[in-house]
Design a protein around this motif. Structure first.
Motif, PDB file in Angstrom:
ATOM      1  N   LYS A 189      25.016  50.124  87.939  1.00 18.39           N
ATOM      2  CA  LYS A 189      24.885  50.946  86.734  1.00 18.39           C
ATOM      3  C   LYS A 189      26.232  51.072  86.043  1.00 18.39           C
ATOM      4  O   LYS A 189      26.336  50.926  84.824  1.00 18.39           O
ATOM      5  CB  LYS A 189      24.345  52.327  87.098  1.00 18.39           C
ATOM      6  CG  LYS A 189      22.866  52.345  87.396  1.00 18.39           C
ATOM      7  CD  LYS A 189      22.408  53.782  87.580  1.00 18.39           C
ATOM      8  CE  LYS A 189      20.963  53.826  88.044  1.00 18.39           C
ATOM      9  NZ  LYS A 189      20.640  55.151  88.586  1.00 18.39           N
ATOM     10  N   ALA A 191      28.702  49.060  86.224  1.00 21.00           N
ATOM     11  CA  ALA A 191      29.057  47.768  85.639  1.00 21.00           C
ATOM     12  C   ALA A 191      28.286  47.534  84.341  1.00 21.00           C
ATOM     13  O   ALA A 191      28.827  46.996  83.373  1.00 21.00           O
ATOM     14  CB  ALA A 191      28.760  46.656  86.631  1.00 21.00           C
ATOM     15  N   LYS A 192      27.046  47.952  84.315  1.00 20.85           N
ATOM     16  CA  LYS A 192      26.207  47.761  83.136  1.00 20.85           C
ATOM     17  C   LYS A 192      26.744  48.564  81.957  1.00 20.85           C
ATOM     18  O   LYS A 192      26.883  48.050  80.851  1.00 20.85           O
ATOM     19  CB  LYS A 192      24.779  48.207  83.473  1.00 20.85           C
ATOM     20  CG  LYS A 192      23.720  47.611  82.577  1.00 20.85           C
ATOM     21  CD  LYS A 192      22.355  47.929  83.159  1.00 20.85           C
ATOM     22  CE  LYS A 192      21.247  47.457  82.266  1.00 20.85           C
ATOM     23  NZ  LYS A 192      21.187  46.032  82.084  1.00 20.85           N
ATOM     24  N   ILE A 193      27.059  49.834  82.252  1.00 23.81           N
ATOM     25  CA  ILE A 193      27.620  50.706  81.207  1.00 23.81           C
ATOM     26  C   ILE A 193      28.886  50.074  80.630  1.00 23.81           C
ATOM     27  O   ILE A 193      29.161  50.184  79.436  1.00 23.81           O
ATOM     28  CB  ILE A 193      27.958  52.081  81.813  1.00 23.81           C
ATOM     29  CG1 ILE A 193      26.683  52.806  82.223  1.00 23.81           C
ATOM     30  CG2 ILE A 193      28.787  52.918  80.867  1.00 23.81           C
ATOM     31  CD1 ILE A 193      25.977  53.527  81.145  1.00 23.81           C
ATOM     32  N   ASP A 194      29.655  49.400  81.490  1.00 22.89           N
ATOM     33  CA  ASP A 194      30.909  48.796  81.035  1.00 22.89           C
ATOM     34  C   ASP A 194      30.719  47.370  80.531  1.00 22.89           C
ATOM     35  O   ASP A 194      31.673  46.594  80.495  1.00 22.89           O
ATOM     36  CB  ASP A 194      31.944  48.811  82.174  1.00 22.89           C
ATOM     37  CG  ASP A 194      32.378  50.223  82.501  1.00 22.89           C
ATOM     38  OD1 ASP A 194      32.276  51.073  81.606  1.00 22.89           O
ATOM     39  OD2 ASP A 194      32.813  50.473  83.638  1.00 22.89           O
ATOM     40  N   SER A 195      29.491  47.005  80.189  1.00 24.48           N
ATOM     41  CA  SER A 195      29.151  45.665  79.642  1.00 24.48           C
ATOM     42  C   SER A 195      29.688  44.520  80.479  1.00 24.48           C
ATOM     43  O   SER A 195      30.212  43.554  79.943  1.00 24.48           O
ATOM     44  CB  SER A 195      29.632  45.483  78.197  1.00 24.48           C
ATOM     45  OG  SER A 195      30.023  46.665  77.617  1.00 24.48           O
ATOM     46  N   THR A 196      29.576  44.608  81.788  1.00 21.47           N
ATOM     47  CA  THR A 196      30.064  43.517  82.625  1.00 21.47           C
ATOM     48  C   THR A 196      29.085  42.340  82.583  1.00 21.47           C
ATOM     49  O   THR A 196      27.898  42.535  82.794  1.00 21.47           O
ATOM     50  CB  THR A 196      30.204  44.004  84.080  1.00 21.47           C
ATOM     51  OG1 THR A 196      30.750  45.304  84.063  1.00 21.47           O
ATOM     52  CG2 THR A 196      31.072  43.067  84.881  1.00 21.47           C
TER      53      THR A 196
ATOM     54  N   ASN B  54      20.832  59.686  81.448  1.00 20.58           N
ATOM     55  CA  ASN B  54      20.489  58.264  81.485  1.00 20.58           C
ATOM     56  C   ASN B  54      19.852  57.800  80.181  1.00 20.58           C
ATOM     57  O   ASN B  54      20.007  56.650  79.787  1.00 20.58           O
ATOM     58  CB  ASN B  54      19.547  57.966  82.646  1.00 20.58           C
ATOM     59  CG  ASN B  54      20.258  58.085  83.978  1.00 20.58           C
ATOM     60  OD1 ASN B  54      21.478  58.068  84.037  1.00 20.58           O
ATOM     61  ND2 ASN B  54      19.496  58.215  85.042  1.00 20.58           N
ATOM     62  N   SER B  57      22.785  57.354  77.896  1.00 21.09           N
ATOM     63  CA  SER B  57      23.584  56.165  78.223  1.00 21.09           C
ATOM     64  C   SER B  57      22.788  54.888  78.037  1.00 21.09           C
ATOM     65  O   SER B  57      23.366  53.810  77.906  1.00 21.09           O
ATOM     66  CB  SER B  57      24.077  56.253  79.665  1.00 21.09           C
ATOM     67  OG  SER B  57      22.997  56.078  80.552  1.00 21.09           O
ATOM     68  N   LEU B  59      20.565  53.812  80.309  1.00 23.18           N
ATOM     69  CA  LEU B  59      20.096  53.287  81.597  1.00 23.18           C
ATOM     70  C   LEU B  59      18.591  53.500  81.741  1.00 23.18           C
ATOM     71  O   LEU B  59      17.920  52.785  82.479  1.00 23.18           O
ATOM     72  CB  LEU B  59      20.839  53.957  82.754  1.00 23.18           C
ATOM     73  CG  LEU B  59      22.306  53.546  82.916  1.00 23.18           C
ATOM     74  CD1 LEU B  59      22.998  54.403  83.956  1.00 23.18           C
ATOM     75  CD2 LEU B  59      22.421  52.073  83.278  1.00 23.18           C
ATOM     76  N   PRO B  79      22.402  49.584  77.260  1.00 16.30           N
ATOM     77  CA  PRO B  79      23.521  50.460  77.641  1.00 16.30           C
ATOM     78  C   PRO B  79      24.879  49.826  77.367  1.00 16.30           C
ATOM     79  O   PRO B  79      25.814  50.511  76.961  1.00 16.30           O
ATOM     80  CB  PRO B  79      23.316  50.697  79.143  1.00 16.30           C
ATOM     81  CG  PRO B  79      22.186  49.856  79.568  1.00 16.30           C
ATOM     82  CD  PRO B  79      21.437  49.416  78.358  1.00 16.30           C
ATOM     83  N   GLU B  80      24.985  48.497  77.575  1.00 19.53           N
ATOM     84  CA  GLU B  80      26.290  47.856  77.404  1.00 19.53           C
ATOM     85  C   GLU B  80      26.756  47.850  75.954  1.00 19.53           C
ATOM     86  O   GLU B  80      27.937  47.704  75.679  1.00 19.53           O
ATOM     87  CB  GLU B  80      26.291  46.437  77.982  1.00 19.53           C
ATOM     88  CG  GLU B  80      25.169  45.541  77.515  1.00 19.53           C
ATOM     89  CD  GLU B  80      24.001  45.545  78.490  1.00 19.53           C
ATOM     90  OE1 GLU B  80      23.680  46.633  79.029  1.00 19.53           O
ATOM     91  OE2 GLU B  80      23.399  44.485  78.707  1.00 19.53           O
ATOM     92  N   VAL B  84      29.350  53.983  75.862  1.00 23.44           N
ATOM     93  CA  VAL B  84      29.519  55.290  76.483  1.00 23.44           C
ATOM     94  C   VAL B  84      30.323  55.127  77.762  1.00 23.44           C
ATOM     95  O   VAL B  84      30.379  54.049  78.350  1.00 23.44           O
ATOM     96  CB  VAL B  84      28.165  55.945  76.826  1.00 23.44           C
ATOM     97  CG1 VAL B  84      27.333  56.165  75.591  1.00 23.44           C
ATOM     98  CG2 VAL B  84      27.401  55.130  77.857  1.00 23.44           C
ATOM     99  N   LEU B  86      30.635  56.676  81.624  1.00 17.94           N
ATOM    100  CA  LEU B  86      29.794  57.450  82.533  1.00 17.94           C
ATOM    101  C   LEU B  86      30.538  57.693  83.837  1.00 17.94           C
ATOM    102  O   LEU B  86      31.098  56.770  84.417  1.00 17.94           O
ATOM    103  CB  LEU B  86      28.489  56.678  82.787  1.00 17.94           C
ATOM    104  CG  LEU B  86      27.419  57.315  83.653  1.00 17.94           C
ATOM    105  CD1 LEU B  86      27.023  58.682  83.131  1.00 17.94           C
ATOM    106  CD2 LEU B  86      26.184  56.412  83.687  1.00 17.94           C
TER     107      LEU B  86
END
Ligand SMILES: Nc1ncnc2c1ncn2[C@@H]1O[C@H](COP(=O)(O)OP(=O)(O)O)[C@@H](O)[C@H]1O
Ligand SMILES: [Mg+2]
Lengths: 297, 371
Positions: A189, A191-196, B54, B57, B59, B79-80, B84, B86
């Motif tokens: 999660k 990593a996803k938020i950080d656009s990995t 979530n 964000s 998710l 999300p990417e 945001v 988190l």
């Protein structure tokens, strides 16, 4: 002192067991391997020296077995581990029918080696009258039939490799699906938020996190492949020397009981050579893994 | 960047597959979070706080409703792409990477013309690390850090890419009491310095009250009240909110209104003009009691807790819903511990009436709705 004594007491059964079934035979093998001209019937020997080792290392059958074993190890360990990882990742990413697939992939593990060998024979065989499935496929794509069981060296080696990969894969898939499931979802999660990108997630997160298990599989895989024997028998029968498909363990067995049997000294020397090889490789593996395995995941 | 939630709803299929009814984790949530504020999302465990976060964000995808960042509808954005930051409850720091590598991780994902040079990355990492005061721990691995330090690293990692919105999911619940206090002040300071719109989830009312500009009180996926912490405390819209906020908690009595008077047991404690006769819950804040020998409310004394600045009187009453009544009075008040009964008058602005069925607030006297 008293505490110490108790500790040893608890260890005693294991120590006795190991001494009788591991340490004593090992020492015995070591002694055998240095006794020259040992006679089985009279239990006598002519002298002590390195002749047995020299004989084994100059024996073309042994060299063939050594070559076969090394090819097997180098090809099957990375291939089976890599493929198992791919399958485990695919399994982890599906939700539907996951249990079914897990069972299917585990079937070879609970199937008898010889039975699987028979299936492979049927798949790969070529006789004067009929072709196996694989040959039919080759024919379909316009190729010539190949005798995989009794034909050229490379074809036989190919079958042995495929067979070995097939046999060892289920266990690896099982271990790796477990390892993948134990990586906490929060990392993904985050990593996803950080656009990995996906590839980076795999190389920088997944792989490091499951690296202890991968190393475990590589080490045990190396050891297992060095000790391969029954797989070759299942495919090519017991006269492996004639088939050019012998392995080191097969050679040892032949020296003891096979067609040319009755040479425990040569067998012991070969066994010790194998022991040294496995020991060296495992030490190297452990050293590498100590450097690169992630701890405290 | 302001964040707007519009009729946001999230329903999950029940985790127990045998139960067909869906779980409504977030129910019709409409709220605007002004730019640069720190909002505390407060409610008991399982009330949908994490789900709300979530949804913001990305998710989780909303079942219904929309999320806006500024004027942009981001409901269908991955999300990417939302930009945001988190922070997870258990930090989710990558254990095999050093502090520096952890903080740098989000920056290394930038693509195309956003791609940064090594120097810029290093600068940004150092800046974020300085902000949370961990710049001397850069080469440590997460397992060589204390909980509080890990928390700071997690915040630095979330902030380093300069997110539009910073989301924190129970960021303090894994810390011990002293660190929790320290870290929440830290979060407040960091938020003030960066001015990033921040949404902070907690089940601890004290935590939410102490650092939020605005608190959102939730229960069972429903928003019960939104407002400035002090206002929500002074003017709860219903019994749940009144009970949830404040330590010691509000004292709740079963009472009734008769002839425009509020009764607790047989004592008429306050006047309530224009309220029809009915059974009610009467909530009195601990600071709402005035000791008075001729007071209207008589309570059975159980003990005193002298804390220097003030004194807590512990007492009981048969109509009280709490196990014991706690009233806080100034330390000068003369109460003899051997007394059997104590008498109080109650402050009308610290006393709330609630409908006995719905728990909704009934305003009486000079009380007005603030929020
Ligand atoms: N993925 C999910 N599937 C099913 N139910 C869920 C899922 N996620 C959360 N829930 C349910 O939604 C409700 C709210 O959960 P959550 O947002 O985690 O609460 P909180 O963070 O306030 O403790 C809970 O009843 C929880 O069981
Ligand atoms: Mg939660």
């Amino acid at each position: 002192m008293k505490k110490n004594f108790k500790g040893w007491l608890y260890l005693l059964p294991a120590i006795i067991f190991l001494s009788i079934f591991m340490i004593y035979p090992l020492i015995d093998v070591l002694i055998y391997s240095f006794e020259e001209g040992y006679n089985f019937a009279s239990q006598t020997h002519k002298g002590v020296g390195l002749y047995n080792y020299s004989y084994v290392l100059h024996d073309t059958y042994f060299l063939q077995a050594l070559k076969n074993t090394f090819i097997l190890v180098i090809i099957t360990v990375p291939l089976s581990t890599g493929t198992a990882l791919l399958i485990a990742m695919a399994l982890s990413s599906i939700k539907k029918l996951r249990e079914l697939f897990q069972t299917v992939f585990f079937l070879p593990y609970v199937t008898n080696t010889l039975a699987v060998g028979l299936v492979f024979m049927i798949l790969f065989k070529k006789t004067a009258y009929s072709d196996g499935m694989i040959n039919l496929l080759i024919n379909f794509f316009g190729g010539e039939s190949v005798d995989f069981i009794d034909g050229p060296y490379w074809a036989k080696m190919l079958v042995l490799c495929i067979y070995t990969v097939w046999i060892v894969m289920p266990f690896k898939i099982l271990i790796l699906t477990g390892a993948l499931a134990s990586v906490k979802d929060d990392y993904y999660k985050a990593a996803k938020i950080d656009s990995t990108p996906r590839w980076r997630v795999f190389t920088r997160i997944t792989l490091p996190m499951i690296s202890p298990m991968i190393f475990y599989l590589v080490i045990t895989g190396f050891i297992g492949a060095f000790k391969a024997y029954s797989d070759a028998v299942a495919l090519f029968g017991t006269d492996l020397n004639a088939a050019q498909m012998n392995t080191i363990v097969g050679y040892i067995y032949d020296m003891l009981y096979g067609n040319s049997g009755g040479y425990p000294s040569y067998a012991s020397a070969a066994a010790l050579i194998l022991f040294c090889i496995v020991l060296t490789i495992t030490c190297i593996n452990l050293m590498v893994s100590k450097k690169s395995v992630v701890k405290g995941v | 960047m302001k964040v707007v939630l519009e009729k946001l709803t999230k329903r999950f299929p029940n985790r127990n597959k045998k139960i067909k009814t869906e779980v409504v984790a977030v129910d019709n949530f409409t709220f605007e979070i002004p730019d640069g504020t720190l909002v505390g999302l407060l409610g008991p465990s399982g009330c949908g706080k994490s789900t709300t976060l979530n949804l913001i964000s990305g998710l989780e995808k909303p079942t219904e409703g929309k999320v806006y960042f500024g004027d942009t509808d981001v409901s269908d954005m991955a999300p990417e792409d939302r930009g945001v930051g988190l922070v997870f409850q258990n930090y989710a720091l990558y254990p095999h990477l050093t502090v520096k590598q952890n903080i740098m991780f989000p920056l290394q994902n930038f693509k195309g013309d956003k791609k940064l040079t090594k120097e810029v990355m290093n600068d940004k990492v150092l800046e974020a690390a300085k902000l949370v005061q961990i710049d001397m721990l850069m080469d440590r691995k997460p397992n060589e850090l204390s909980g509080g330090q890990q928390q700071r690293v997690a915040i630095a990692r979330a902030l380093v890419k300069q997110p539009k919105v910073l989301l924190l999911d129970e960021p303090l619940s894994n810390l011990d009491a002293r660190l929790r206090l320290q870290t929440r002040e830290e979060i407040r300071r960091i938020q003030r310095e960066t001015k990033v719109t921040t949404i902070f989830v907690t089940h601890d009312q004290e935590e939410a009250m102490s650092i939020s500009d605005i608190i959102v009180v939730m229960k069972d996926g429903v928003v019960h009240q939104i407002g400035k912490p002090q206002n929500v405390y002074d003017d709860p819209t219903n019994l749940f909110v009144a009970k949830f906020l404040g330590t010691p908690p509000i004292n709740v009595f079963k009472g009734k209104v008769k002839n425009h008077m509020i009764f607790i047991g047989n004592s008429a404690v306050l006047e309530a003009k224009d309220i029809k006769d009915q059974d009610v819950y009467v909530g009195i804040r601990p600071e709402g009691f005035i000791p008075d020998d001729n007071g209207s409310l008589e309570l059975k004394l159980k003990g005193l807790e002298v804390m220097g600045r003030d004194t807590t009187i512990v007492s009981t009453h048969e109509a009280c819903e709490n196990v014991e009544i706690r009233s806080i009075v100034s330390a000068e008040t003369k109460i003899i511990p051997e007394m059997e009964m104590v008498r109080f008058n109650v402050k009308p602005m610290k006393t709330f009436l609630f409908d006995i069925e719905s728990g909704e607030r009934i305003y009486f006297g000079r009380q007005e709705k603030i929020v």
